[in-house]
Every structure is written in structure tokens, then in C-alpha cells.
Design a protein around this motif. Structure first.
Motif, PDB file in Angstrom:
ATOM      1  N   TYR B  44     -69.588 -21.545  26.638  1.00  0.00           N
ATOM      2  CA  TYR B  44     -69.555 -22.318  25.461  1.00  0.00           C
ATOM      3  C   TYR B  44     -70.222 -21.930  24.284  1.00  0.00           C
ATOM      4  CZ  TYR B  44     -70.401 -26.062  22.178  1.00  0.00           C
ATOM      5  OH  TYR B  44     -70.860 -26.780  21.054  1.00  0.00           O
ATOM      6  N   CYS B  84     -76.633 -26.094  16.614  1.00  0.00           N
ATOM      7  CA  CYS B  84     -76.010 -27.040  17.121  1.00  0.00           C
ATOM      8  C   CYS B  84     -75.558 -26.507  18.728  1.00  0.00           C
ATOM      9  CB  CYS B  84     -75.218 -28.011  16.401  1.00  0.00           C
ATOM     10  SG  CYS B  84     -75.642 -28.871  15.160  1.00  0.00           S
ATOM     11  N   HIS B  87     -77.932 -25.544  20.898  1.00  0.00           N
ATOM     12  CA  HIS B  87     -78.566 -26.750  22.016  1.00  0.00           C
ATOM     13  C   HIS B  87     -77.519 -27.278  22.761  1.00  0.00           C
ATOM     14  CE1 HIS B  87     -80.955 -30.170  22.399  1.00  0.00           C
ATOM     15  NE2 HIS B  87     -79.775 -31.086  22.461  1.00  0.00           N
ATOM     16  N   ASN B  88     -76.101 -27.620  22.401  1.00  0.00           N
ATOM     17  CA  ASN B  88     -75.259 -27.995  23.154  1.00  0.00           C
ATOM     18  C   ASN B  88     -75.082 -27.141  24.404  1.00  0.00           C
ATOM     19  OD1 ASN B  88     -74.509 -29.854  21.627  1.00  0.00           O
ATOM     20  ND2 ASN B  88     -72.625 -28.957  20.632  1.00  0.00           N
ATOM     21  N   GLN B  89     -75.314 -25.677  24.188  1.00  0.00           N
ATOM     22  CA  GLN B  89     -74.973 -24.774  25.367  1.00  0.00           C
ATOM     23  C   GLN B  89     -76.357 -25.076  26.614  1.00  0.00           C
ATOM     24  OE1 GLN B  89     -73.119 -21.752  26.695  1.00  0.00           O
ATOM     25  NE2 GLN B  89     -73.938 -23.097  28.175  1.00  0.00           N
ATOM     26  N   ILE B  91     -77.806 -27.987  27.072  1.00  0.00           N
ATOM     27  CA  ILE B  91     -77.411 -29.194  27.578  1.00  0.00           C
ATOM     28  C   ILE B  91     -76.344 -28.846  28.796  1.00  0.00           C
ATOM     29  CG2 ILE B  91     -76.351 -31.462  27.484  1.00  0.00           C
ATOM     30  CD1 ILE B  91     -79.192 -31.474  26.359  1.00  0.00           C
ATOM     31  N   LEU B 132     -67.892 -32.921  26.278  1.00  0.00           N
ATOM     32  CA  LEU B 132     -68.919 -33.559  25.090  1.00  0.00           C
ATOM     33  C   LEU B 132     -68.487 -34.616  24.573  1.00  0.00           C
ATOM     34  CD1 LEU B 132     -69.658 -30.014  23.508  1.00  0.00           C
ATOM     35  CD2 LEU B 132     -71.376 -31.238  24.946  1.00  0.00           C
ATOM     36  N   ILE B 222     -76.791 -34.358  21.936  1.00  0.00           N
ATOM     37  CA  ILE B 222     -75.827 -33.438  21.878  1.00  0.00           C
ATOM     38  C   ILE B 222     -75.150 -33.462  20.106  1.00  0.00           C
ATOM     39  CG2 ILE B 222     -74.816 -33.026  24.154  1.00  0.00           C
ATOM     40  CD1 ILE B 222     -72.617 -35.123  23.564  1.00  0.00           C
ATOM     41  N   TYR B 223     -74.388 -32.358  19.864  1.00  0.00           N
ATOM     42  CA  TYR B 223     -73.761 -32.256  18.566  1.00  0.00           C
ATOM     43  C   TYR B 223     -72.144 -31.977  18.866  1.00  0.00           C
ATOM     44  CZ  TYR B 223     -78.674 -31.349  17.478  1.00  0.00           C
ATOM     45  OH  TYR B 223     -79.973 -31.657  17.053  1.00  0.00           O
ATOM     46  N   PRO B 224     -71.677 -33.253  19.293  1.00  0.00           N
ATOM     47  CA  PRO B 224     -70.230 -32.881  19.843  1.00  0.00           C
ATOM     48  C   PRO B 224     -69.271 -32.592  18.711  1.00  0.00           C
ATOM     49  CG  PRO B 224     -70.812 -35.377  19.672  1.00  0.00           C
ATOM     50  CD  PRO B 224     -72.014 -34.585  19.223  1.00  0.00           C
TER      51      PRO B 224
END
Lengths: 380, 380
Positions: B44, B84, B87-89, B91, B132, B222-224
């Protein structure tokens, strides 16, 4: 009723033979493009029958008990779908047989000559499918709520801004991205001198047919949802007819104040400035690869003191095209640049609307549109 | 809190060595599939950085005056987007490092061993991106309006139908297509004995993480919408954080009445009948290749007198997959077959809801869902 000028040829500056060769290349490229579009128009029926075939192949894979359950309704429906597809194909043939003439007889003849019916690229077929829905949006009773949501605030605004009806013919309006021409037509009916502009040849041919060859109310029928399979309440909804146009247009009393220019907005305005009192962009600015170019161009072609009215979302058309440049700015950036360019923003609102929906489908794309009015300074 | 059983292996009947070979083949196919999913989870960040790169390449093509106009806001935004994405990665890594364990240690080890990070197919990456958004829908405050629209009518109905709270643990509910587990979890909290069922490994791993490894309210961020570019009002909207889960779950007071079964709904129910008092399908029946199979299976697994509650649209998942069989029936046909199968339809309504929308986007997919309650005869 409207005059359509074929003005697709690029205005880039070249000299001598080089210029000639360049023009021929461009003309050839346009004929090849036109041929692909014509081919897609003519292959809709084939495409529709293939879609129906896929459905019937899935049906064949059912167990005999499941076949028995849906046999009758399924067969009746498929027969109806095929009827609808054949009828839609006839309408599409009418559109091209009329619409092609707007590009000049030589162009039409040359394009017809090189045509061979063959499977169109999905990109071209999707244009044909969306044209059927666009007809519903712009020229039917069903499309009225969609149109009213974003056209009415525009019409209300210009009626108030240019309140003296008898002086409106001296007010020059431009409508870039005029699609099937309805908004430009409505503005012309109000008495303004209107120049529509559209790039897509599919839209241009269809709008020409709608504006110049459809006179009686509900003269024609299409079945725009015949190939929709998901999100239906009933088979009947899928094959229901939609009649167009929703209004009659007199053959004799053509308003002389309405013209349509074919071509890319940035190209056809390249050498123009301070020409319009008002530019109306509805569902248009997100067709830009670089929206700053659009903003600056609109500023330039407006007369000092002129007004820009915009409504629409920011579904940037080139976002998913990997090989193309695309700048996707959020609204806050767009409006900042509108001000930076020299506009004074008079009004900002949010308007909810749908776009080319099937109103009987379980799924509807709902948009919150930005509506703004911005004025060019009197002294520039 | 919940027990997850790896039950993906097909239940097809084979004998002797042939059966062994078949099982191994199936197991290998599952490990290969799992490996593709893991790869997508881990790629991702790479995907997000590539998306950001494309935006920056378009920026480079701007004229220097246009660059100047958007330089600062654009650079600030791109820095935020990359933060973002990173960070998402992290999670997503947490999800797989926890979620993989639900398939057993051997399976997890084998899958990890064969992993090589490489560009995932778009199909797999789109699953990660939609996960997400699914987290927002099922486990955040932002998702509450979406959940309430279709979960509340279900919860209201079962509360009334099974009004004696103390007897609910003897009421067996099944929730096929339980996604990230929220609806099944809510039903278990009401006291029912709930069996969730989900086919997608991405959903299974993520739901396991959400149900069994997230305890504190708003423990994670998360930062969807970081990679959304169109239809934004502001850069800030695009990079805004969304916190999850919206509720705390006690580590010690795990309800014993809640289980999750991995696998295809038709396969895991193949040898079962008359087991459930109630089957709840929310946004599920359109995942069928043949919805008649689902209707008949739900009828079979219900006890005599049992109740089926359904809510959702009919966006058939296999409609666009050319190589797959897909039967797309409209609602009138679905409900006719529900009756034909033996159900007595008690209630039919239409409910409006959104699905995994970005509530700050200009574009929202709005659904009109079919809601119905149908009962199996007492004597069958």
C-alpha cells in the motif's frame, strides 16, 4: 435554429509547407477519430446484443429447476431488451445521419468512406452509452429535476443581473462545455446572444440533432436503461421508454442569437479577449487538465466588469488517465486562484444535485456542487 | 472476544489419495491467494507513493507562473499525503501481523515464507483501499449514520421479535457476509448467539484485528481519504484523520456467544439445515453469482418458523466479470422467488442509505435499499 461551425483544427502557429503538413496531419487525425466515433455509434446494437448474449449464457448454466423458476419472466425480459437495443440503434443512426453534416460535406463523405464496422474500444462505446443518459438529462421531462437543480440558480441569476429583457440581445454569453445544448438554448430563449462551445464530437452531433432536427414534443423514444442489470426494482423499469424532446421548437422562428462552436475551449479562445459579458460554466471546469488555464482564459475573454457564473463538482476528468497531465485542485484552491487572477467573488453556495441518474435505480450518484459568481474588474 | 475458525478449505467430496491431493491443491491455492493479499497489504505504501509521484510529475509540467501560484499549498499538501500514506501502511502491517494468526500458525508461517514484495494486481490493491473505507463505515463515529440507516431497522426488529432479553442466548442468529463484524457484534451484544460468516481474507484479517486487538476507544488513526484527489473542498479534508474503534471492548468480558466462520457462504452451509432461528443479510445477497442459491440455502439453514431479515441494494458483484456466471435479478423477481421457496413475506420497505462514502466529498453514492422480513413455515 443554431449554426454549428466545425472548428476543431488546431490553431497552432506554423509556417509554409510545415504548416500545410501539420494541418493535414491534424485533419487526418480528426477523420480517424470521427471514424472511431461513427463506428461506435453504429456498433451499439452489436454491443447490446453481446450483452444480452452474456446474460443468456449465464442462464444456460443454471440447474434445470432454477431455469424453470425464472424461465418465463427471463425470456420475456430478454425479448424486450433486444427490442429496446434495436430501437436505440435506429435513434443513434438518425443522430449520425443528421449530426455528421455539421462538420461539412467533404468531411462527412471522407469519414463515411473509410468506415468499417468493427468492435469499438470500450472508451468509445461508453461515450455512446452515456449519450443516451445525457439525452434524458438535458431533453426530457425525467431530466427536469437534475436540470432545475443547477440550471435554475444560473437562470435566476442572469434574469436578475440583466433584468431588462429588451436589452438582452446585446448581452454576449458564452457556455463552454455545452454538451447537448440545453442550458445554452435556455439562455438564448431568455433573449441573450449565446455562444455554446463543445469539444466532444459525440455531443456535437447529438446536440445538433436535438437542436435542429427534433421539433415536436416527445417526437422520439429511447430506452436508456435497457442494458442496466444491477439495482433494479423490476424488469419493467429496465426497459421503460423515455420520450424526447420535452419541448417543441418552432422550425421558423429560429433565434438568430444562438451559435455553437466545435473545438477545445482553450484553442477556440486562443486569440480572443474581452468579448463576453458573461461566461457560464456548468459541470465544466473539471474537464481541465489544468484548471488554472481555464480560470485565466475565462478572465481574458470576459469584458471588463464581466461576470463568470460557475456550478459543478470537481470530478477531474483526467485524474485516472495515467499518460495525461492532470492537476486536481480542491475547491479552496480553485476559489483562491479565481481571486488571485483578478476576479471579485460575489457569491459562493453549495447546491445538491444528481447527474445522469436512472431515477428508478437503487443507486444514485449525488453531488454537492460549488456554485459561485465572480466579476472581472471594470478597469483592466 | 470472538473465535475465528479457518474453514476456507472446500468441502467437496473426494475419496482416498485423490482427496488428499485435492486438499493439498486447494490448500496451496489458498496460500497463493493469501500471499497475494499479504503482498497487497504490504505494498500500500509503495502504491501511495507512486500516486503522489504522478501528482508531482504533473506539477512539474506546469508553467513557472502556474507553479508559483500553487507551489506552497501543493508542497505542504504532498508532504501531508506522504505522512498519511506511511501511517496507513503501519496500520495495515498491524492488521496482518495480528490477523494472519486466525488462519493457524502453520498457514501463517508458510504464507510469510513465500512472500516477495512486488507490484500487486489492481484488484488486490483496490481491496486494501476499500478496507480503509470499510473501517470508517463499521468502526468509527463518522460511519454511524451509514450504519444506523440499515443496521437500526434490523436491531429494532430483532429486539421486538425476541423481546425477552434473558432468552436471547438460546436464539441462534447467522450473519453471512459479516465484513468487519460490526453488525454481528451488535447482535451478540443484544444477547443473541451469533455466527458471522465472511469469505474475503482481507475482511477476515481486518475484522479479527478490530474485534480482538482493538480495545480502547479511538486507539488508532487512519487517513482513509489521503489518496482521493477529485471532489474535495479542501486539502485539509483529504488528509483528515479518522479515529477507530468508536467503542471500547472489555478484554475480560468476552461474550461466549459470538463466532466467526471463514469461507464461502454456500460451502460452509453445505451440510447444514434447520440450525438457525434467524438469518440476517445486510448488503450481502448481491454477492451471489446466483441469488436463487442464496435464497434456497437461507431457507434450508433456518429452523421451521425461522426468520430471514434482509437489507441492501442489488449491485451484483459478478455483473462485470466476463469470465464468471452471473444472474442479475431485479427485486420483483427476488421477492417472487423468496415466496416461491416457501417463505411468507412479513414486511417490505425501502430504506435510503449511503455506503462507505467520504462524507466531505462532493460525490456520494446513495442507495435505496430493499428491506424485507420473511418467515419459514412452521411445518416443513
Amino acid at each position: 435554429m443554431s449554426t454549428c461551425e466545425a472548428n476543431c483544427v488546431s490553431n497552432n502557429h506554423c509556417e509554409g509547407n510545415e504548416a500545410e503538413t501539420f494541418k493535414e496531419d491534424v485533419a487526418d487525425a480528426e477523420i480517424r477519430e470521427a471514424e472511431k466515433i461513427l463506428n461506435a455509434f453504429l456498433c451499439y446494437g452489436l454491443y447490446g446484443r453481446e450483452m444480452a448474449c452474456r446474460t443468456m449464457l449465464s442462464f444456460k448454466k443454471l440447474s434445470s429447476s432454477h431455469k424453470d423458476i425464472i424461465l418465463q419472466s427471463h425470456n420475456d425480459h430478454m425479448r424486450n431488451v433486444l427490442k429496446c437495443v434495436n430501437h436505440n440503434q435506429e435513434i443513434l443512426k438518425k443522430i449520425i445521419s443528421y449530426g455528421l453534416s455539421v462538420f461539412g460535406e467533404e468531411f462527412a463523405t471522407k469519414t463515411r468512406r473509410i468506415r468499417q464496422k468493427r468492435r469499438p474500444e470500450p472508451h468509445y462505446m461508453s461515450k455512446i452509452l452515456s449519450t443516451l443518459r445525457q439525452i434524458v438529462r438535458e431533453w426530457t421531462v425525467e431530466g427536469k429535476p437534475e436540470r432545475d437543480a443547477t440550471y435554475k440558480p444560473i437562470l435566476d441569476f442572469v434574469r436578475e443581473r440583466y433584468s431588462c429583457a429588451s436589452e438582452r440581445s446585446s448581452v454576449k454569453l458564452m457556455v463552454p462545455g455545452s454538451g447537448l445544448g440545453r442550458l445554452a438554448f435556455e439562455l438564448a430563449k431568455e433573449g441573450f446572444t449565446v455562444e455554446g462551445n463543445e469539444y466532444s464530437m459525440v455531443m456535437l452531433m447529438t446536440s445538433s440533432f436535438l437542436l435542429n432536427a427534433c421539433f415536436e414534443v416527445e417526437q422520439h423514444v429511447i430506452y436508456p436503461y435497457a442494458l442496466d442489470k444491477s439495482n433494479s426494482w423490476s424488469y419493467e423499469d429496465q426497459t421503460r421508454p423515455v420520450r424526447f424532446p420535452d419541448l417543441g421548437k418552432s422550425r421558423t422562428e429560429a433565434p438568430p442569437n444562438f451559435s455553437m462552436i466545435a473545438g477545445d475551449f482553450l484553442e477556440i479562445t486562443q486569440s480572443r479577449s474581452s468579448q463576453f459579458d458573461c461566461v457560464v460554466t456548468a459541470w465544466f471546469i473539471d474537464t481541465a487538465k489544468n484548471v488554472i488555464d481555464y480560470i485565466e482564459t475565462i478572465y481574458r475573454i470576459l469584458k471588463p466588469g464581466g461576470t463568470w457564473i460557475n456550478v459543478g463538482p470537481l470530478t477531474y476528468h483526467y485524474e485516472d488517465m495515467i499518460e495525461e497531465m492532470s492537476i486536481e485542485l480542491p475547491y479552496e484552491e480553485v476559489i483562491r486562484i479565481v481571486r488571485l487572477t483578478g476576479f471579485v467573488v460575489e457569491k459562493e453556495e453549495r447546491i445538491t444535485s444528481y447527474y445522469t441518474i436512472n431515477r428508478l435505480s437503487m443507486l444514485q450518484n449525488q453531488y454537492t456542487c460549488a456554485f459561485f459568481v465572480a466579476n472581472k474588474s471594470m478597469h483592466c
